[in-house]
Each structure stands twice: as structure tokens, then as C-alpha cells.
Design a protein around this motif. Structure first.
Motif, PDB file in Angstrom:
ATOM      1  N   LYS A 110      38.424  43.453  51.094  1.00 13.59           N
ATOM      2  CA  LYS A 110      39.345  42.311  51.151  1.00 13.59           C
ATOM      3  C   LYS A 110      40.104  42.119  49.840  1.00 13.59           C
ATOM      4  CE  LYS A 110      38.003  41.240  55.240  1.00 13.59           C
ATOM      5  NZ  LYS A 110      38.733  41.845  56.338  1.00 13.59           N
ATOM      6  N   PHE A 111      39.508  42.529  48.757  1.00 13.80           N
ATOM      7  CA  PHE A 111      40.151  42.358  47.438  1.00 13.80           C
ATOM      8  C   PHE A 111      40.397  43.738  46.824  1.00 13.80           C
ATOM      9  CE2 PHE A 111      37.518  38.685  48.442  1.00 13.80           C
ATOM     10  CZ  PHE A 111      38.435  37.655  48.337  1.00 13.80           C
ATOM     11  N   ASP A 112      40.938  44.624  47.649  1.00 13.94           N
ATOM     12  CA  ASP A 112      41.070  46.022  47.214  1.00 13.94           C
ATOM     13  C   ASP A 112      41.917  46.174  45.954  1.00 13.94           C
ATOM     14  OD1 ASP A 112      43.323  45.262  48.605  1.00 13.94           O
ATOM     15  OD2 ASP A 112      43.673  47.244  49.481  1.00 13.94           O
ATOM     16  N   TYR A 113      42.871  45.214  45.737  1.00 16.87           N
ATOM     17  CA  TYR A 113      43.723  45.310  44.539  1.00 16.87           C
ATOM     18  C   TYR A 113      42.906  45.224  43.250  1.00 16.87           C
ATOM     19  CZ  TYR A 113      43.129  40.246  44.343  1.00 16.87           C
ATOM     20  OH  TYR A 113      42.578  39.000  44.263  1.00 16.87           O
ATOM     21  N   MET A 114      41.689  44.686  43.349  1.00 15.11           N
ATOM     22  CA  MET A 114      40.850  44.582  42.155  1.00 15.11           C
ATOM     23  C   MET A 114      40.202  45.919  41.813  1.00 15.11           C
ATOM     24  SD  MET A 114      38.672  41.113  42.590  1.00 15.11           S
ATOM     25  CE  MET A 114      39.415  39.516  42.777  1.00 15.11           C
ATOM     26  N   PHE A 115      40.162  46.804  42.786  1.00 19.97           N
ATOM     27  CA  PHE A 115      39.347  48.006  42.606  1.00 19.97           C
ATOM     28  C   PHE A 115      40.157  49.296  42.730  1.00 19.97           C
ATOM     29  CE2 PHE A 115      36.760  44.578  44.288  1.00 19.97           C
ATOM     30  CZ  PHE A 115      35.798  44.489  43.294  1.00 19.97           C
ATOM     31  N   ALA A 116      41.468  49.199  42.673  1.00 19.62           N
ATOM     32  CA  ALA A 116      42.282  50.395  42.859  1.00 19.62           C
ATOM     33  C   ALA A 116      42.727  50.939  41.509  1.00 19.62           C
ATOM     34  CB  ALA A 116      43.476  50.072  43.747  1.00 19.62           C
ATOM     35  N   GLY A 117      41.819  50.967  40.560  1.00 17.42           N
ATOM     36  CA  GLY A 117      42.158  51.476  39.234  1.00 17.42           C
ATOM     37  C   GLY A 117      42.949  50.467  38.431  1.00 17.42           C
ATOM     38  N   ASN A 118      42.997  49.233  38.898  1.00 13.38           N
ATOM     39  CA  ASN A 118      43.777  48.207  38.199  1.00 13.38           C
ATOM     40  C   ASN A 118      42.929  47.333  37.290  1.00 13.38           C
ATOM     41  OD1 ASN A 118      46.155  48.890  39.527  1.00 13.38           O
ATOM     42  ND2 ASN A 118      45.513  47.747  41.329  1.00 13.38           N
ATOM     43  N   CYS A 119      41.602  47.548  37.348  1.00  9.40           N
ATOM     44  CA  CYS A 119      40.687  46.668  36.626  1.00  9.40           C
ATOM     45  C   CYS A 119      41.026  46.592  35.150  1.00  9.40           C
ATOM     46  CB  CYS A 119      39.265  47.181  36.758  1.00  9.40           C
ATOM     47  SG  CYS A 119      38.640  46.982  38.401  1.00  9.40           S
ATOM     48  N   GLY A 120      40.805  45.437  34.572  1.00  9.58           N
ATOM     49  CA  GLY A 120      40.917  45.314  33.125  1.00  9.58           C
ATOM     50  C   GLY A 120      42.346  45.234  32.634  1.00  9.58           C
ATOM     51  N   ARG A 121      43.316  45.092  33.521  1.00  8.59           N
ATOM     52  CA  ARG A 121      44.711  45.002  33.075  1.00  8.59           C
ATOM     53  C   ARG A 121      45.197  43.572  32.990  1.00  8.59           C
ATOM     54  NH1 ARG A 121      47.871  49.896  35.958  1.00  8.59           N
ATOM     55  NH2 ARG A 121      46.406  51.529  35.376  1.00  8.59           N
TER      56      ARG A 121
END
Ligand SMILES: [Zn+2]
Ligand SMILES: [Zn+2]
Ligand SMILES: [Zn+2]
Length: 260
Positions: A110-121
């Protein structure tokens, strides 16, 4: 160890949108319930169990300045949907997030945007999802233990930390889980309303569980607008209290007070 009830309401919250019932119109602040969540703190660590939709409002109300981990009971909206507001706690570090496998899978989807290599930005929560069956965080000198309970047809997770247990959204406790709750002294348990419900304990069902476990003190949470806090408080034995948003307790002093 200190605990604070960040929220004590069922999935609708109280007041319910558009409802004119006497509890929804009540001027008593103890009848205003945000969705259920618990803060646990000791000198080193601050953990929350669940991040409901009002997590931001709850964190501001309690002046929550640090957070070392989150534990999820299950994947329903009223327990997860404040997750985006964890961002402020992940500016300088990954935040450990514990839960049952199914809940972690739900979060990842449901929160895939958090885990698509975007973390920590910045702008995106940097979460470290950890299966609660593999490892739990430490609080008050205890490792937080998962306890499987029934929520209608679902099996979800209750938590135990030494003398304390948090059992929300529960409609049944399997015998093995009763064993895991043996000796609990401060029990927090969901009690939706007086009438029975297929996926939540009623007040009477919660009282039967309390009697079986035998804690020194028990607190109700996840209550709906059928429940007037003061009215219910007067009906219950002194060792069982309906909690309310903002109620803060030291587990040691609750244990001590109940002794005397
Ligand atoms: Zn719920
Ligand atoms: Zn109402
Ligand atoms: Zn639920």
C-alpha cells in the motif's frame, strides 16, 4: 516503564461523523476518542503500538519528540494509516517497524513509494520492516513478545512486555495465547461496546477474559460511541477502568498501588 494511551477509539473514532447521539455530543473530553494507539517509554526507548490516522495529532498532543520503533498489531486502516507521519523520526536513521508478516506485506504494497529505492530522500519515511516473529524491540527491560489473537476470522498480534499486555481488536484468545498472557499484571484490552460484535470483544466478553487472566489492573480501549466513559467507569469494578485519550500511567506504580 510508562505508557500513554494516544488513542482509545474504535475505527470510526468518537464522535462519529454525522452522529448526534449523546456520547458524540458529550462535552466530556474523555468521550472524545481518536483511533487506538499506545505509547510505551522507558529511559532509553520510546515505542508506539500502531499509527492510526490521528497519529500526528496524538504525537503533537503528547509532545512526542523521539521514537525508536513502531509495532503493528494488524493491517486495518485505523491501525496503520498514520504511517506517513513517521517521516520526522527517520531524518537521521532508519526506524525499526515490527509487525506480523501479513501486516508488513500490506505496508510494502500500500505504501510502495516508501520502498522503491526512495528511502532516506527526505519526504519519505525510511522504515526498516522487521518480522515480529524473528525479533522484537526491548522496553522496560523486556523484549516485546507477540501474542496471536483472533479478530473475527483474522489472526492478529497482541503484545506483551513483562507485566504489561496490549490486546486490541480481539474477539477470541486461543488457549496457547492465554498461556502467553499468564501472569500479566496490567492488561489493556479492546472492549467495543455492550452489544456483541463479530470481530471485537464486548464489555462482558472483555470482563470474562480479565477474570481468566487475573491482572491487578485492566484498561479498556478501542471503544465506540455506545460507551460513555464516566457511566461505564461507575459500572466496572475498581480494578477495571475504561481508558481515555491522554491517560498516562507508570506500570510500576499501577502494580504497586494494586498491591496495597
Ligand atoms: Zn481497530
Ligand atoms: Zn454517536
Ligand atoms: Zn481491526
Amino acid at each position: 516503564m510508562n505508557i500513554t494511551f494516544l488513542g482509545t477509539g474504535t475505527s470510526h473514532g468518537v464522535p462519529v461523523i454525522g452522529c448526534g447521539c449523546r456520547v458524540c455530543r458529550s462535552p466530556d473530553p474523555k468521550n472524545r476518542r481518536t483511533r487506538s494507539s499506545l505509547l510505551l517509554e522507558d529511559e532509553q526507548t520510546a515505542l508506539v503500538i500502531d499509527t492510526p490516522q490521528e497519529f500526528r495529532i496524538q504525537a503533537l498532543r503528547e509532545g512526542l519528540g523521539r521514537l525508536d520503533g513502531v509495532c503493528y498489531t494488524h493491517h486495518h486502516a485505523d491501525h496503520v494509516y498514520g504511517i506517513d507521519d513517521l517521516r520526522v523520526f527517520t531524518k537521521h536513521r532508519k526506524l525499526p517497524v515490527y509487525g506480523p508478516e501479513k501486516t508488513l506485506r500490506f505496508i510494502r504494497e500500500k505504501f510502495d513509494y516508501m520502498f522503491a529505492g526512495n528511502c532516506g530522500r527526505g519526504g519519505i519515511a525510511d522504515l526498516d520492516l522487521r518480522d515480529i516473529q524473528q525479533s522484537g524491540p526491548e522496553i522496560g527491560g523486556y523484549i516485546l513478545q507477540p501474542v496471536p489473537v483472533n479478530h473475527g476470522r483474522e489472526v492478529i498480534t497482541a503484545y506483551r512486555a513483562g507485566p504489561l499486555a496490549y490486546v486490541t481488536d480481539c474477539s477470541g484468545i486461543p488457549p496457547k495465547s492465554f498461556e502467553l498472557l499468564e501472569g500479566v499484571e496490567v492488561l489493556i484490552i479492546g472492549a467495543l461496546r455492550h452489544r456483541p460484535h463479530p470481530t471485537h470483544f464486548s464489555v462482558d466478553e472483555a470482563l470474562a477474559v480479565i477474570e481468566k487472566i487475573g491482572p491487578r489492573m485492566a484498561y479498556f480501549t478501542h471503544m465506540c460511541h455506545d460507551i460513555d466513559q464516566k457511566e461505564l467507569e461507575m459500572q466496572l469494578p475498581a480494578s477495571v477502568r475504561p481508558a481515555y485519550d491522554g491517560l498516562s500511567l507508570s506500570i510500576e506504580s499501577v502494580r504497586g498501588a494494586a498491591h496495597g
